[in-house]
Design a protein around this motif. Structure first.
Motif, PDB file in Angstrom:
ATOM      1  N   ARG A  60       0.826  -1.210   0.000  1.00  0.00           N
ATOM      2  CA  ARG A  60       0.000   0.000   0.000  1.00  0.00           C
ATOM      3  C   ARG A  60       0.859   1.259   0.000  1.00  0.00           C
ATOM      4  O   ARG A  60       0.492   2.289  -0.547  1.00  0.00           O
ATOM      5  CB  ARG A  60      -0.906  -0.013   1.233  1.00  0.00           C
ATOM      6  N   TYR A  61       2.016   1.173   0.662  1.00  0.00           N
ATOM      7  CA  TYR A  61       2.939   2.300   0.749  1.00  0.00           C
ATOM      8  C   TYR A  61       4.239   1.967   0.036  1.00  0.00           C
ATOM      9  O   TYR A  61       4.655   0.813  -0.011  1.00  0.00           O
ATOM     10  CB  TYR A  61       3.261   2.621   2.211  1.00  0.00           C
ATOM     11  N   ILE A  62       4.885   3.009  -0.472  1.00  0.00           N
ATOM     12  CA  ILE A  62       6.251   2.873  -0.982  1.00  0.00           C
ATOM     13  C   ILE A  62       7.137   3.735  -0.096  1.00  0.00           C
ATOM     14  O   ILE A  62       6.878   4.922   0.088  1.00  0.00           O
ATOM     15  CB  ILE A  62       6.379   3.333  -2.452  1.00  0.00           C
ATOM     16  N   ILE A  63       8.163   3.111   0.474  1.00  0.00           N
ATOM     17  CA  ILE A  63       9.166   3.856   1.245  1.00  0.00           C
ATOM     18  C   ILE A  63      10.383   4.035   0.352  1.00  0.00           C
ATOM     19  O   ILE A  63      10.975   3.053  -0.109  1.00  0.00           O
ATOM     20  CB  ILE A  63       9.570   3.095   2.525  1.00  0.00           C
ATOM     21  N   VAL A  64      10.732   5.288   0.079  1.00  0.00           N
ATOM     22  CA  VAL A  64      11.911   5.576  -0.743  1.00  0.00           C
ATOM     23  C   VAL A  64      13.000   6.063   0.198  1.00  0.00           C
ATOM     24  O   VAL A  64      12.796   6.987   0.979  1.00  0.00           O
ATOM     25  CB  VAL A  64      11.620   6.633  -1.829  1.00  0.00           C
ATOM     26  N   SER A  65      14.163   5.407   0.130  1.00  0.00           N
ATOM     27  CA  SER A  65      15.215   5.734   1.088  1.00  0.00           C
ATOM     28  C   SER A  65      16.442   6.313   0.398  1.00  0.00           C
ATOM     29  O   SER A  65      16.673   6.091  -0.781  1.00  0.00           O
ATOM     30  CB  SER A  65      15.598   4.481   1.888  1.00  0.00           C
ATOM     31  N   GLY A  66      17.212   7.063   1.181  1.00  0.00           N
ATOM     32  CA  GLY A  66      18.481   7.606   0.698  1.00  0.00           C
ATOM     33  C   GLY A  66      18.641   9.079   1.003  1.00  0.00           C
ATOM     34  O   GLY A  66      17.749   9.881   0.730  1.00  0.00           O
ATOM     35  N   GLY A  67      19.784   9.420   1.579  1.00  0.00           N
ATOM     36  CA  GLY A  67      20.099  10.810   1.894  1.00  0.00           C
ATOM     37  C   GLY A  67      20.645  11.563   0.690  1.00  0.00           C
ATOM     38  O   GLY A  67      20.615  11.082  -0.435  1.00  0.00           O
ATOM     39  N   LYS A  68      21.169  12.752   0.950  1.00  0.00           N
ATOM     40  CA  LYS A  68      21.709  13.632  -0.102  1.00  0.00           C
ATOM     41  C   LYS A  68      23.227  13.504  -0.114  1.00  0.00           C
ATOM     42  O   LYS A  68      23.900  13.867   0.842  1.00  0.00           O
ATOM     43  CB  LYS A  68      21.290  15.070   0.178  1.00  0.00           C
ATOM     44  N   GLY A  69      23.727  12.955  -1.201  1.00  0.00           N
ATOM     45  CA  GLY A  69      25.170  12.744  -1.322  1.00  0.00           C
ATOM     46  C   GLY A  69      25.836  13.828  -2.148  1.00  0.00           C
ATOM     47  O   GLY A  69      25.182  14.758  -2.631  1.00  0.00           O
ATOM     48  N   PRO A  70      27.159  13.724  -2.335  1.00  0.00           N
ATOM     49  CA  PRO A  70      27.901  14.705  -3.140  1.00  0.00           C
ATOM     50  C   PRO A  70      27.362  14.768  -4.568  1.00  0.00           C
ATOM     51  O   PRO A  70      27.082  13.734  -5.182  1.00  0.00           O
ATOM     52  CB  PRO A  70      29.331  14.161  -3.133  1.00  0.00           C
ATOM     53  N   GLY A  71      27.188  15.968  -5.092  1.00  0.00           N
ATOM     54  CA  GLY A  71      26.699  16.157  -6.453  1.00  0.00           C
ATOM     55  C   GLY A  71      25.204  15.983  -6.608  1.00  0.00           C
ATOM     56  O   GLY A  71      24.670  16.039  -7.717  1.00  0.00           O
TER      57      GLY A  71
END
Length: 194
Positions: free
Chosen positions: A74-85
């Motif tokens: 039912r949900y989508i969890i999108v993961s990941g921080g902000k990296g270089p560039g």
């Protein structure tokens, strides 16, 4: 001297055999993993070019979209921080991509603090708790799924897996499968020590 060469040969042979066995486990897991109907779909983070998902990340997002449309979560969890560039976090870029393809924004949860697979899954587990989500399909490249499965078990996610293979990036895919042998071995060793 002959004995030293013999022992060295046995050692090298053992390392090669262990490498091959672990590689076969990684390939087999990636190829044979099947998603199960779950409460959520977790997309593991991957590079963003400026504000746009890289080809590997797009493939993961497209697979999550396919699973979502087939009712696997039912949900989508999108993961990941902000990296270089990266102008925005991987999670935010992933959300924008999915919203543009028709997923209602209220069904996309973002985890935008992580910088590793372990953090992707640990912080996603916290989101799952917050929204009372009990199970998840974890989406990544096929070469990444075995390691993701070890970590998911460690952080307590009841998970099934769905992998992508980006054929036009054959070199990167092959490199990913080879590199994962050391990454999986390292992951096993880290969790054995804890």
């Amino acid at each position: 001297m002959k004995r030293i060469f013999k022992l060295l040969g046995i050692l090298i042979g053992s390392v090669i055999i262990a490498f091959i066995i672990l590689e076969l486990i990684i390939i087999s897991f990636g190829v044979n993993s099947k998603p199960k109907k779950s409460d959520a779909i977790i997309v593991l983070g991957c590079a963003v070019y400026g504000s746009f998902p890289s080809p590997f990340f797009r493939a993961r997002l497209d697979e999550a979209l396919r699973l979502y449309n087939k009712g696997y979560g039912r949900y989508i969890i999108v993961s990941g921080g902000k990296g270089p560039g990266e102008n925005i976090s991987e999670a935010e870029a992933g959300k924008e991509y999915l919203v543009a393809r028709g997923v209602p924004s209220e069904f996309i949860l973002i985890e935008n603090k992580s910088f590793s697979t372990y953090e992707n899954l640990l912080f996603s587990k916290k989101l799952m708790r917050k929204y009372s989500l009990k199970s998840a399909v974890i989406v990544s490249n096929k070469f990444h799924l075995k390691r993701a499965s070890i970590i998911a078990k460690r952080v307590g996610i009841e998970a099934s897996f769905s992998g992508v293979y980006v054929g036009q990036y054959l070199y990167e895919e092959v490199h990913g499968f080879l590199r994962e042998v050391l990454a999986v071995l390292y992951t096993y060793l880290i969790y054995l020590r804890q």
